[in-house]
Every structure is written in C-alpha cells, then in structure tokens.
Scaffold this motif. Sequence first.
Motif, PDB file in Angstrom:
ATOM      1  N   SER A  11       0.839  -1.193   0.000  1.00 17.95           N
ATOM      2  CA  SER A  11       0.000   0.000   0.000  1.00 17.95           C
ATOM      3  C   SER A  11       0.873   1.242   0.000  1.00 17.95           C
ATOM      4  CB  SER A  11      -0.917  -0.005   1.232  1.00 17.95           C
ATOM      5  OG  SER A  11      -1.698   1.170   1.270  1.00 17.95           O
ATOM      6  N   LEU A  12       0.612   2.126  -0.963  1.00 21.01           N
ATOM      7  CA  LEU A  12       1.339   3.395  -1.039  1.00 21.01           C
ATOM      8  C   LEU A  12       0.397   4.539  -0.729  1.00 21.01           C
ATOM      9  CD1 LEU A  12       3.488   2.977  -4.278  1.00 21.01           C
ATOM     10  CD2 LEU A  12       4.162   2.543  -1.925  1.00 21.01           C
ATOM     11  N   LEU A  13       0.873   5.509   0.057  1.00 23.44           N
ATOM     12  CA  LEU A  13       0.106   6.699   0.386  1.00 23.44           C
ATOM     13  C   LEU A  13       0.564   7.858  -0.493  1.00 23.44           C
ATOM     14  CD1 LEU A  13       0.125   6.478   4.296  1.00 23.44           C
ATOM     15  CD2 LEU A  13      -1.610   5.631   2.706  1.00 23.44           C
ATOM     16  N   PRO A  14      -0.287   8.844  -0.728  1.00 22.97           N
ATOM     17  CA  PRO A  14       0.131  10.002  -1.529  1.00 22.97           C
ATOM     18  C   PRO A  14       1.326  10.710  -0.902  1.00 22.97           C
ATOM     19  CG  PRO A  14      -2.249   9.985  -1.228  1.00 22.97           C
ATOM     20  CD  PRO A  14      -1.705   8.941  -0.312  1.00 22.97           C
ATOM     21  N   SER A  15       2.186  11.236  -1.739  1.00 20.05           N
ATOM     22  CA  SER A  15       3.378  11.928  -1.248  1.00 20.05           C
ATOM     23  C   SER A  15       3.140  13.412  -1.043  1.00 20.05           C
ATOM     24  CB  SER A  15       4.532  11.729  -2.232  1.00 20.05           C
ATOM     25  OG  SER A  15       4.189  12.232  -3.518  1.00 20.05           O
ATOM     26  N   ASN A  16       1.921  13.900  -1.341  1.00 16.73           N
ATOM     27  CA  ASN A  16       1.687  15.346  -1.276  1.00 16.73           C
ATOM     28  C   ASN A  16       0.471  15.726  -0.437  1.00 16.73           C
ATOM     29  OD1 ASN A  16      -0.100  14.227  -3.187  1.00 16.73           O
ATOM     30  ND2 ASN A  16      -0.309  16.176  -4.270  1.00 16.73           N
ATOM     31  N   GLY A  17       0.050  14.869   0.491  1.00 16.37           N
ATOM     32  CA  GLY A  17      -1.053  15.243   1.360  1.00 16.37           C
ATOM     33  C   GLY A  17      -1.875  14.051   1.800  1.00 16.37           C
ATOM     34  N   THR A  18      -2.897  14.340   2.619  1.00 16.43           N
ATOM     35  CA  THR A  18      -3.773  13.282   3.141  1.00 16.43           C
ATOM     36  C   THR A  18      -5.239  13.536   2.825  1.00 16.43           C
ATOM     37  OG1 THR A  18      -3.906  14.423   5.283  1.00 16.43           O
ATOM     38  CG2 THR A  18      -2.201  12.719   5.033  1.00 16.43           C
ATOM     39  N   GLU A  19      -5.622  14.790   2.551  1.00 13.97           N
ATOM     40  CA  GLU A  19      -6.992  15.122   2.183  1.00 13.97           C
ATOM     41  C   GLU A  19      -6.974  15.926   0.892  1.00 13.97           C
ATOM     42  OE1 GLU A  19      -9.071  17.103   5.273  1.00 13.97           O
ATOM     43  OE2 GLU A  19      -8.755  15.520   6.769  1.00 13.97           O
ATOM     44  N   PHE A  20      -7.929  15.626   0.022  1.00 18.33           N
ATOM     45  CA  PHE A  20      -7.925  16.246  -1.304  1.00 18.33           C
ATOM     46  C   PHE A  20      -9.344  16.662  -1.692  1.00 18.33           C
ATOM     47  CE2 PHE A  20      -4.549  13.123  -0.985  1.00 18.33           C
ATOM     48  CZ  PHE A  20      -3.441  13.837  -1.390  1.00 18.33           C
ATOM     49  N   THR A  21      -9.435  17.758  -2.428  1.00 15.44           N
ATOM     50  CA  THR A  21     -10.720  18.244  -2.926  1.00 15.44           C
ATOM     51  C   THR A  21     -10.605  18.493  -4.431  1.00 15.44           C
ATOM     52  OG1 THR A  21     -10.101  20.526  -2.361  1.00 15.44           O
ATOM     53  CG2 THR A  21     -11.362  19.286  -0.721  1.00 15.44           C
ATOM     54  N   SER A  22     -11.666  19.030  -5.013  1.00 18.80           N
ATOM     55  CA  SER A  22     -11.762  19.147  -6.469  1.00 18.80           C
ATOM     56  C   SER A  22     -10.597  19.925  -7.067  1.00 18.80           C
ATOM     57  CB  SER A  22     -13.076  19.837  -6.845  1.00 18.80           C
ATOM     58  OG  SER A  22     -13.093  21.175  -6.387  1.00 18.80           O
ATOM     59  N   GLU A  23     -10.141  19.455  -8.232  1.00 23.49           N
ATOM     60  CA  GLU A  23      -9.119  20.069  -9.072  1.00 23.49           C
ATOM     61  C   GLU A  23      -7.728  20.062  -8.442  1.00 23.49           C
ATOM     62  OE1 GLU A  23     -10.615  23.377 -11.721  1.00 23.49           O
ATOM     63  OE2 GLU A  23     -12.087  23.531 -10.098  1.00 23.49           O
ATOM     64  N   GLN A  24      -7.546  19.357  -7.327  1.00 22.92           N
ATOM     65  CA  GLN A  24      -6.212  19.183  -6.758  1.00 22.92           C
ATOM     66  C   GLN A  24      -5.533  17.979  -7.395  1.00 22.92           C
ATOM     67  OE1 GLN A  24      -6.777  18.967  -2.455  1.00 22.92           O
ATOM     68  NE2 GLN A  24      -6.489  21.168  -2.274  1.00 22.92           N
ATOM     69  N   LYS A  25      -4.234  17.841  -7.141  1.00 24.87           N
ATOM     70  CA  LYS A  25      -3.480  16.692  -7.633  1.00 24.87           C
ATOM     71  C   LYS A  25      -3.167  15.734  -6.492  1.00 24.87           C
ATOM     72  CE  LYS A  25      -1.244  18.360 -11.837  1.00 24.87           C
ATOM     73  NZ  LYS A  25       0.037  18.522 -12.566  1.00 24.87           N
ATOM     74  N   VAL A  26      -3.237  14.449  -6.823  1.00 23.86           N
ATOM     75  CA  VAL A  26      -2.822  13.398  -5.896  1.00 23.86           C
ATOM     76  C   VAL A  26      -1.616  12.719  -6.523  1.00 23.86           C
ATOM     77  CG1 VAL A  26      -3.507  11.336  -4.630  1.00 23.86           C
ATOM     78  CG2 VAL A  26      -5.228  13.064  -5.224  1.00 23.86           C
ATOM     79  N   GLN A  27      -0.531  12.636  -5.774  1.00 19.15           N
ATOM     80  CA  GLN A  27       0.721  12.129  -6.341  1.00 19.15           C
ATOM     81  C   GLN A  27       1.191  10.886  -5.592  1.00 19.15           C
ATOM     82  OE1 GLN A  27       3.867  15.038  -7.395  1.00 19.15           O
ATOM     83  NE2 GLN A  27       5.214  13.827  -6.046  1.00 19.15           N
ATOM     84  N   PHE A  28       1.563   9.859  -6.353  1.00 21.32           N
ATOM     85  CA  PHE A  28       2.140   8.633  -5.787  1.00 21.32           C
ATOM     86  C   PHE A  28       3.521   8.422  -6.393  1.00 21.32           C
ATOM     87  CE2 PHE A  28      -2.438   7.857  -5.523  1.00 21.32           C
ATOM     88  CZ  PHE A  28      -2.565   7.424  -4.211  1.00 21.32           C
ATOM     89  N   ASP A  29       4.487   8.052  -5.555  1.00 25.04           N
ATOM     90  CA  ASP A  29       5.828   7.716  -6.013  1.00 25.04           C
ATOM     91  C   ASP A  29       6.064   6.228  -5.778  1.00 25.04           C
ATOM     92  OD1 ASP A  29       6.304  10.339  -6.701  1.00 25.04           O
ATOM     93  OD2 ASP A  29       7.294  10.828  -4.805  1.00 25.04           O
ATOM     94  N   ILE A  30       6.292   5.498  -6.877  1.00 24.08           N
ATOM     95  CA  ILE A  30       6.567   4.065  -6.791  1.00 24.08           C
ATOM     96  C   ILE A  30       8.067   3.877  -6.995  1.00 24.08           C
ATOM     97  CG2 ILE A  30       5.988   1.782  -7.674  1.00 24.08           C
ATOM     98  CD1 ILE A  30       3.444   2.956  -8.857  1.00 24.08           C
ATOM     99  N   LYS A  31       8.762   3.513  -5.944  1.00 29.13           N
ATOM    100  CA  LYS A  31      10.217   3.382  -5.992  1.00 29.13           C
ATOM    101  C   LYS A  31      10.606   2.143  -6.812  1.00 29.13           C
ATOM    102  CE  LYS A  31      10.731   6.978  -3.415  1.00 29.13           C
ATOM    103  NZ  LYS A  31      11.197   6.893  -2.015  1.00 29.13           N
ATOM    104  N   PRO A  32      11.784   2.184  -7.447  1.00 31.25           N
ATOM    105  CA  PRO A  32      12.198   1.051  -8.290  1.00 31.25           C
ATOM    106  C   PRO A  32      12.476  -0.231  -7.523  1.00 31.25           C
ATOM    107  CG  PRO A  32      13.931   2.720  -8.157  1.00 31.25           C
ATOM    108  CD  PRO A  32      12.714   3.319  -7.547  1.00 31.25           C
ATOM    109  N   ASN A  33      12.559  -0.155  -6.179  1.00 22.72           N
ATOM    110  CA  ASN A  33      12.739  -1.405  -5.436  1.00 22.72           C
ATOM    111  C   ASN A  33      11.480  -2.268  -5.451  1.00 22.72           C
ATOM    112  OD1 ASN A  33      11.410   0.489  -3.775  1.00 22.72           O
ATOM    113  ND2 ASN A  33      12.002  -0.616  -1.932  1.00 22.72           N
ATOM    114  N   ILE A  34      10.334  -1.675  -5.872  1.00 23.01           N
ATOM    115  CA  ILE A  34       9.128  -2.466  -6.159  1.00 23.01           C
ATOM    116  C   ILE A  34       9.296  -2.917  -7.613  1.00 23.01           C
ATOM    117  CG2 ILE A  34       6.614  -2.452  -6.295  1.00 23.01           C
ATOM    118  CD1 ILE A  34       6.636  -0.149  -4.305  1.00 23.01           C
ATOM    119  N   SER A  35       9.884  -4.056  -7.808  1.00 22.33           N
ATOM    120  CA  SER A  35      10.433  -4.407  -9.114  1.00 22.33           C
ATOM    121  C   SER A  35       9.388  -4.567 -10.211  1.00 22.33           C
ATOM    122  CB  SER A  35      11.278  -5.680  -8.993  1.00 22.33           C
ATOM    123  OG  SER A  35      10.527  -6.713  -8.381  1.00 22.33           O
TER     124      SER A  35
END
Length: 523
Positions: A11-35
């Motif tokens: 499970s990955l959590l967003p890297s830019n916040g915990t609560e989001f509303t309209s027209e915002q961005k949600v960002q996930f970073d998947i590190k290369p160690n997850i092959s």
Amino acid sequence: MSLGSTTKYISLLPSNGTEFTSEQKVQFDIKPNISFVKGRDSYLSFDVHNPTQVPANFYNTAGASSVIDRMDIYSLSNGQLLESLTNYSMWSNIENQYLTRDSAQKVIKEGCTENLRVYSASGYTEATGVQTHNPNRLEEGQSGATKLFTIDNTGNKKGVAQKYCIALKSGVFNHFGVEEKLTPVLLLGGLRIEITLNKDVQVLSRMVMKDGADSRTMTDPVAANNNCFRIQDSGGNVNNLTSTEDQADPQQCGWTVGARIRILSDNGGGQDIERNITVIAITGGKLVITVDGAAFNLSTNVRCVHPVDVEPTYQLTNVELKLCEIVPPREMLKAVIKESQYDFISYETFLDNLPATSLNHNVDMPSITERAKAVFTHYINNTSENDKFAPNSYVGNGPSETNLNSVQYFFNNKLYPLRHYNPSKNADRIVSYNETVKAFSAIGKVVQRLGDSAGSEMCDYNLTHTTARELARGQDFVFSLKDAEGQLRLGFSGARAFNTKLISYVFSIRSIMISQNALEVVM
C-alpha cells in the motif's frame, strides 16, 4: 508467472497530502525497489465524503472513477512522461456500461447504480415512431444512490464517508490488451503517478428525491414548479412547513437538519424566503419541517427547493494505491532485466466542436501514431455538459438527439466503410453496435452488453452512444495514422438546438524503449 514467484500487496500513500478536494493533484511515487507490478490486480482505494447538505452521489454510470479528470505517469528517475490519460472519467463511464454484465460489483466497489445505463426509453408508438427517450437521473431508492447522503430518522445527516475501489485504467498498468504482462517498475526507474481530480460538478450529481406519494421531486433551485417539493398552504403566519403528501420516512425527502431551504409561494406575486432547518419530524403522517427566524405567511402553491448558491462538494481521505507486486525468481529476473522494450496499449484524445446548424461535419484526428488499433468518438451537448441531475459529459448524445444519419471514416484517401451507414434507431443501429463491439475487441476488451432489452428499451440506444471503428484486427496487426489524414465524416438530417463537443479516443500500441541512460516512448 512461474512457480517460485512471490506475490504480495503493498500500500502506497500520496506523497503530497492526506486530504484532497476538487481540481487538486494526488501524487504517488513508486520506488524502483518495487520491481514488477501486476497492473490488472492493482487498484486505487479512497474514502469519499460529501460535506454539504445537498443530496448527491456519483452519477449512475461513472461511479467513483468520476473523481479522476486525468492521469499522468512519469519515470521517477528522469521525469520522462510515459503516459497521459485525459478525459479519464468519461472513458470510464463508457467502459462501465459496455463491459459490465452484472452491475452488482460496480455498485458495491465503484459507486455506480444498478441499471448502468444513461437513457430510458418508453412509450414507443409503432405507427408514428414517437417515443419518450430521456436521460436517466440519480434517484433516491436506487441501489447505492444514498451512500454519500445518509440521513437518520430524525432528519440529521450522519456524515458517513464511503470507501470505494477503482481499477487503474492505464496502459502502463496493462489495463488494455489481451496479453497479461507485468509492469517493469524497476526497468522504468520507478514511477510517479499524478492524478488530477475533477471539478465538483463532474463528480457529484444532485439526487432526485421523493415526496410521500412516491413521485419524484428534483428540489432544484431552477426547476419548474411541478418539480419542487410540495408544501401545504398555511393561510397564516407559521415557521413550519407541512408536506402535501403523507411521508413515512424523512430519509426520502432530501432535507436535513441544519440545511438551508428556499421557500416559494404565490403570496403577493411570489414570496421567496430562505431559512435554516431546525427540526424534521413526521406528524400525523406528514413531514413537518421547522425553520428558524420569525413566522411568515404562506398562501398558495407553496414549494421548497435548495438555495441557488448551495452546490455539493466532495473530499477524498484515506487515499491509497494498492499494488500487486510480483517478485520473480532470481534466474527469471536476470532474463527480464535484459529486455529493452515494454509495449502497451493506451489512448490519446482529440477535441472538436459541432455547430448547432451544421448538416455535414468532418472530425479530424491528427494522430501521429504508427500502430493504431481503434477509435471511439463521444458526443456531448454543450448546454447540459454540467447538468446537475444528468450531466451530458457522461450521458452523451445519440442519433435521436443529434439527428446523426450518416457515418464514414476516411483514412489514406479511402473510405471505411465504402458506403456510409445510418446509426439512427430505425436504420442501421445493428451496424453501429457491431462497429463498437469490433473496436472494443481491437483493444482487448469484450463487450458484455449493448443495452437493456426490457419493455421499450430496445427501441433506442440506452447506453452512451459512441461512433467507433476497428483499425486493426488481431494482436499482431496495426494501422498507421501518421500520414493518413484521418477523419470521421458525419451527416445530419437536421440542425440541433445546441452545439456539440466531440471527444475522440484514439487507441494505439506504444513502446517504452529502455536503455542504460534514457527512456524513449515510441508512438
């Protein structure tokens, strides 16, 4: 994957916040160690909360995927854009209808409602060909409709958030195509996923509520009088409102304690009062709504609606990206790392506008892809694109609404098909359906349904209508659009009362060429 592979969910959590509303961005970073990731078993999970006092939910066919306007996927190591999916929620809406045999799972997991269709047809008269063909609306009582608007028996809103899970409809995550393969996160240098959230009006639709007679009432501030919630005439000064019909359950009417209510009557040429609701109760079988402030006079034709400036909004919390990670055996990992190319099917979109008066129109598709598979075009009424109860961005327009009576595709100075076809309900509708089925097949999707066959539903399209074309049949064939000067040529039997937005989804095979120092996306 062969014996010896290790499979687990992370499970990955967003890297830019915990609560989001309209027209915002949600960002996930998947590190290369997850092959390696099995994309078809991965999904996005989130809780949705409607903080307003307006009864609303996702539109019937779009479900929770409506929160996504676009999805951009980059290499985490060098920032290379690998895939960009625009008009994501509209495509999800189309997929949900055509590719779902049983709507139960869509209702539970993705927040759709039970019929999974955008139009209802009724009242067909064979002699005249006249029928009723209206957009479906989100209605109280539909399975799943009140998930985001829960009211207790005293009229108080519970404010409960609802969790939903949606698939990653992305080529990088192998959503399209026949062959199931792994996403080589390791070879791509990790991934960054940026999800741009949709506007409130594109996510939440107003809900049509009921009065005590079980008739529908829109409670819309701009609706006609007969679509409002009806209240008894008082003939004197009061600070409470009594429904005209018996009401057994406050949960059906759409009003909540604390909500603001707009009261209309024909007293003195049209009295218009806004108050806050303090108490909701059932008294003598009638719904009684008590409001704050001084008493006022209600004379005749009393109605209640929501205030003009109150619109539903949404919030996302507990957002998680659930990835199905596959760790292959060491020997297989060595072999996979030697690979230098990752192929996947994705789409690009092209926008066009059809003027209301046009009787002939060419839709240009200036794609530069060398390996196209299929094209779909979605028709949207500009005037009702953001309708509060049946947004046309999802409902779309079929031939009955646009007067479309001629379809031909034009590629490489040739017509496909050679003879145009008429997709209207009483002409070549079966040809239009067949083209849609073939186009979905070209991108690895099997059509499960083409609409409902009960009653009058077969007399017209009741799913979002698309003009579609298969460009290459089979897994090993492609069609070059780079210099094809692609067009969709349309003819119409008459003008329309509205301009139409056309969105064309062009699907093609893409390749990510992987080298030691760079990544290159080949169209």
